[in-house]
Enzyme design. Structure first.
Site, PDB file in Angstrom:
ATOM      1  N   LYS A 251     -15.317 -10.838  25.224  1.00 54.47           N
ATOM      2  CA  LYS A 251     -14.939 -12.502  25.124  1.00 54.47           C
ATOM      3  C   LYS A 251     -14.116 -12.650  25.654  1.00 54.47           C
ATOM      4  O   LYS A 251     -13.349 -12.266  26.828  1.00 54.47           O
ATOM      5  CB  LYS A 251     -14.004 -11.916  23.704  1.00 54.47           C
ATOM      6  CG  LYS A 251     -14.458 -10.818  21.959  1.00 54.47           C
ATOM      7  CD  LYS A 251     -13.822 -10.922  21.409  1.00 54.47           C
ATOM      8  CE  LYS A 251     -14.465 -10.460  19.894  1.00 54.47           C
ATOM      9  NZ  LYS A 251     -13.892  -9.546  19.853  1.00 54.47           N
ATOM     10  N   ARG A 252     -13.796 -14.525  25.192  1.00 50.91           N
ATOM     11  CA  ARG A 252     -13.325 -15.317  26.320  1.00 50.91           C
ATOM     12  C   ARG A 252     -11.611 -15.091  26.027  1.00 50.91           C
ATOM     13  O   ARG A 252     -11.254 -14.601  27.442  1.00 50.91           O
ATOM     14  CB  ARG A 252     -13.732 -16.806  25.719  1.00 50.91           C
ATOM     15  CG  ARG A 252     -12.248 -17.394  26.847  1.00 50.91           C
ATOM     16  CD  ARG A 252     -12.989 -18.848  26.622  1.00 50.91           C
ATOM     17  NE  ARG A 252     -12.182 -19.533  27.233  1.00 50.91           N
ATOM     18  CZ  ARG A 252     -11.474 -20.063  28.240  1.00 50.91           C
ATOM     19  NH1 ARG A 252     -12.808 -19.795  29.007  1.00 50.91           N
ATOM     20  NH2 ARG A 252     -10.809 -20.641  28.865  1.00 50.91           N
TER      21      ARG A 252
END
Ligand code: GLU
Length: 490
Positions: A251-252
């Site tokens: 995930k970012r």
């Protein structure tokens, strides 16, 4: 093998920002090269033009250098095997693919997209339609300019076994392999071919890369064996898992309710937040490697002397951001106050504040043990530099207090401070302690509305020192302002 002939490479695809998984791979390659007096190469693998992201190569080089990871050969520094950008090596890849056709290990394929789509709905792999077409015919079709790919002739039977340094023998049933594409119709090689050709030509002795490539390992070994080359030592690093060890880290921003202390996994975000590169190195190296399961503090110079591949752990490592904060804290605590000030100032400027050196020399001692990243200093310090602070009157009134009580506190504190010839923290402290006694309040109850009035926040550096640094004009003005706000709603 002469160990000083060790040659390793970090071979990122320029498809976005460098994340900690990629940076860790680069770090392990770099350390292994340095430990053995060998060479580290940077090779940009940009043959998948659909995934290419403009500017990411430059950013990647910047991020790696900032971390302290360097290379001996690469697109920016050159080297005997230039070019190090894969898309500039396609002629070499093409001639190698054709060589495999010539020796019967690969073949031209003319199946178009529509046909491939129709067979994919029945099988889950290419059906070998062009595998046995007569070479004279296929050569003519190629010469006439017909669109084609080059496919690897994978074995249909038996097994392929490849040895990984930390995972030992890995065996694949050959019937699971398809005749995968080596060279595409767009004039670019597929990664599998390009990487193996380049690794061989560049003399790579050890391939240290992410576990996600394990599923392609048999293909890679088959390509190398088809050419009759010797294989490098393979070493596939574990995947990184999200904090808590659940899913793969991708995930970012890994911040979740469960893990509110998480940070972004991108190196440039960590840099922008003011993490020290040494803290990131120390944190990353321990995600899947240890010296002796005891020592935790490392810097690059030490690591270059002790790192080895045997101590890499093949099990997935969960990313622990708390640990990053821990190492960051250690770096900050080791710095001199002027170094801390120099690191903090750009963050204050970026927030539109204008710190001066005299002020900084007073403020750094107050927050140096409280900040994790240099960016945190903005939250701690911005009220020192702002002309005005914005307060809602209700913020001033504590949960267990009333407007009236808060008003009295602020009025009494103002009166007390006004009577002091100047604001010195020892003096402020003794006077406010007396006042708390007189009003029959705990010191905290007295100080909370004062803190809010002068800083606009619940948390601030130590209050007495803060009042001294702000100076009596500003302190009295802000307290007066807060009194006015409360009077308006009273
Ligand atoms: N270009 C591949 C990547 O970005 C490199 C894989 C390898 O190291 O062989 O993951």
């Amino acid at each position: 093998m002469n160990i000083s002939s060790t040659r390793v490479r970090f071979a990122p695809s320029p498809t976005g920002h460098l994340h900690i998984g990629g940076a860790r791979t680069a770090l392990y390659n770099y350390l292994f090269a340095r430990r053995n007096g060998g060479s580290m190469l940077l090779r940009i693998e940009d043959t998948d033009r659909n995934r290419y992201v403009e500017g990411s190569e430059e950013q990647l080089i910047k991020d790696l250098k900032w971390l302290g990871i360097n290379w001996d050969e690469g697109p920016d520094v050159g080297g005997i095997h230039s070019p190090y950008t894969q898309s500039e090596r396609t002629k070499l890849h093409r001639s190698h693919a054709e060589h495999l056709v010539n020796i019967g290990k690969a073949y031209y394929c003319f199946c178009n997209k529509a046909r491939l789509k129709s067979i994919r709905s029945g099988y889950n792999k290419y059906d070998g339609h062009c595998r046995d077409t007569d070479t004279n015919i296929t050569l003519q079709r190629v010469a006439s300019g017909e669109e084609h790919t080059i496919r690897f002739r994978s074995p249909n039977r038996g097994t392929t076994t490849v040895n990984d340094l930390i995972r030992k023998n890995i065996t694949v049933q050959n019937e699971q392999l398809e005749d995968f594409i080596l060279f595409k119709s767009d004039g670019f090689p597929v990664y599998h071919l390009a990487a193996m050709v380049d690794d061989h030509v560049m003399g790579i002795t050890h391939v240290i890369r992410g576990e996600e490539w394990l599923s392609s390992l048999a293909k890679h070994a088959l390509i190398i064996r088809a050419f009759g080359w010797s294989e490098p030592v393979w070493c596939h690093l574990s995947v990184l898992k999200q904090p808590g060890g659940k899913g793969k880290m991708s995930k970012r921003d890994a911040k979740t309710e469960e893990h509110p202390d998480s940070h972004s996994i991108f190196v440039h975000d960590l840099r922008n937040r003011g993490f020290h590169p040494g803290a990131i190195i120390n944190w990353m190296v321990l995600m899947g490697w240890s010296l002796d399961d005891k020592q935790e503090d490392f810097n690059l110079v030490d690591l270059e002397k002790v790192f080895d591949l045997e101590r890499i752990n093949p099990s997935p490592a969960a990313v622990n951001f708390g640990k990053l904060d821990h190492f960051q804290g250690k770096y900050v605590r080791q710095m001199s106050e002027s170094e801390i000030a120099a690191n903090i100032k750009p963050f204050l400027f970026k927030s539109g504040l204008e710190p001066d050196d005299t002020m900084m020399s007073k403020l750094v001692p107050l927050i140096k043990n409280r900040i994790v990243t240099f960016e945190d200093s903005v939250q701690w310090l911005s009220f020192f530099f702002k002309k005005e602070i914005i307060l809602a009157p209700s913020d001033l009134v504590g949960k267990k207090s009333t407007i009236k009580e808060t008003l009295v506190i602020l009025q009494q504190v103002k009166l007390t401070l006004e009577q002091l010839p100047s604001l010195e923290h020892e003096n402020i402290e003794s006077k406010l302690r007396l006042l708390a006694n007189k009003l029959d309040l705990k010191l905290g109850q007295l100080l909370n509305p004062v803190r809010l009035a002068i800083s606009g926040q619940q948390v601030s550096p130590p209050l007495f020192e803060t009042l001294e640094i702000l100076g009596s004009d500003l302190v009295l003005d802000r307290i007066q302002e807060a009194i006015k706000l409360l009077e308006d709603i009273y």
